[in-house]
Design a protein around this motif. Sequence first.
Motif, PDB file in Angstrom:
ATOM      1  N   UNK A 274       0.656  -1.196  -0.139  1.00  0.00           N
ATOM      2  CA  UNK A 274      -0.006   0.107  -0.009  1.00  0.00           C
ATOM      3  C   UNK A 274       0.809   1.352  -0.121  1.00  0.00           C
ATOM      4  N   UNK A 275       2.040   1.243   0.612  1.00  0.00           N
ATOM      5  CA  UNK A 275       2.880   2.478   0.762  1.00  0.00           C
ATOM      6  C   UNK A 275       3.590   2.805  -0.457  1.00  0.00           C
ATOM      7  N   UNK A 276       4.034   1.343  -1.233  1.00  0.00           N
ATOM      8  CA  UNK A 276       4.616   1.716  -2.577  1.00  0.00           C
ATOM      9  C   UNK A 276       3.862   2.298  -3.498  1.00  0.00           C
ATOM     10  N   UNK A 277       2.457   1.986  -3.531  1.00  0.00           N
ATOM     11  CA  UNK A 277       1.559   2.705  -4.342  1.00  0.00           C
ATOM     12  C   UNK A 277       1.500   2.067  -5.811  1.00  0.00           C
ATOM     13  N   UNK A 278       2.374   1.453  -6.116  1.00  0.00           N
ATOM     14  CA  UNK A 278       2.479   1.037  -7.262  1.00  0.00           C
ATOM     15  C   UNK A 278       2.888  -0.605  -7.359  1.00  0.00           C
ATOM     16  N   UNK A 279       2.592  -1.682  -8.421  1.00  0.00           N
ATOM     17  CA  UNK A 279       2.755  -2.816  -8.536  1.00  0.00           C
ATOM     18  C   UNK A 279       1.831  -3.673  -7.975  1.00  0.00           C
ATOM     19  N   UNK A 280       1.965  -5.010  -8.324  1.00  0.00           N
ATOM     20  CA  UNK A 280       1.151  -6.067  -7.767  1.00  0.00           C
ATOM     21  C   UNK A 280       1.795  -7.117  -7.540  1.00  0.00           C
TER      22      UNK A 280
END
Length: 414
Positions: A274-280
Amino acid sequence: MTHCLRPLAAAALALCAISTHAQETFKIAYIDPLSGPFANVGELMLTHTQYAVEDINARGGLWKGTQLQLLQFDSKLSAQESQSALQAAIDQGARAIVTGGSGSSVVTALVQAATRHNQRNPGKEILVLNHSSIDPELTGKACSFWHFQFEANTAMKMKAIANYIKGQADIQKVYLLNQDYAHGKQWAHYGRELVSLARPDIQFTGETLHPIGRVKDFAPYVSRIKGSGASSVITGNWGQDMALLLKAAGEAGYDLRYFNHSAGSVPGTVLAVSQAGRGQLTWVAEWHPGQADTPRVDALAAAYKAKTGKDFLAPRIDLTPRFLAAAINKAQSTDPVKVARALEDLTVETPLGPLRMRGEDHQLLLPQVVNTIAPVDGKAVKLGWEGTRYGFRTDAVYSGNELAQGSDCKMKRP
């Protein structure tokens, strides 16, 4: 004269009662990291184990009222420390070890040490119950009568991921980034092998191994992945190595798809996504929080949370002591040799359904759920996790029989 003997008789009965009571304890040694960079993983596994042991005892214990007693040792993520802990556990009367999160090399060393001990000390044997170290060699060429694997191994997990990737046409270029130890190398090996079989058109753009638990900044690795043109990463990273990889990719604005074995069952991973905000982050495990149509696991998770105040994440750890308990009851003995024989081909009804410990190699045939950490949408993802608006989306479910691999185990039995 008779009157004078009464106190002695009473004392003898009391001593007998104490002796009988002492015999009604089966000691289990927990050996896993409780300090260092992966201490949070070790604490998670310890709490799951403690809950199961206490629940078994609260329900009346085992055969002849036997109670389980849990001893705790810090492996410090070291083969040497783990073997020292094993000897200390044996000296304190342990008859089984519960372990798994120390890494395949450490667990392999424990299995070898336990096997040597058992050969040299008949009548004082000890079992190794492994819930998380997933080296296929442990139930393959390096199999031991004294070792039981309660987690799907690397090949089984990667087969589940490969089966899923087979239907994902958008995945075209993949990078292999893994920790530089036995498990990381195997995750890369099986990733390349099984994904290539499922999707011969996929291009592997590069492969890198990095020191386990020592990298503080993954930016250089992320840059290398980006330079290769990959949009997906097969990584066996766990603990802080997974969290820091997510952080570095997020800071670089790189929208990667990660394929992992058990990252979502490690505290802090959902928060890191969630903190990264990118990627799966797509991973595979026997169950995930919020999974539909799992009422018995949900009930277990709720009871666990009510007692411990912590989130329940790994049914396989909970069921490890329960399989041991079932085997003791089946054998009607606490003799580790008889218990091991009872464990072979034992089927236990669990919250995940009936599960069988395959006798030929001691591999539990555990189902696997491919799932992705994704934003809550009220449909596929209904439950937020770790105080975030991210949870788990079920992508595919495979039975243990579907994923079962052949084994080249040639087990020597006592």
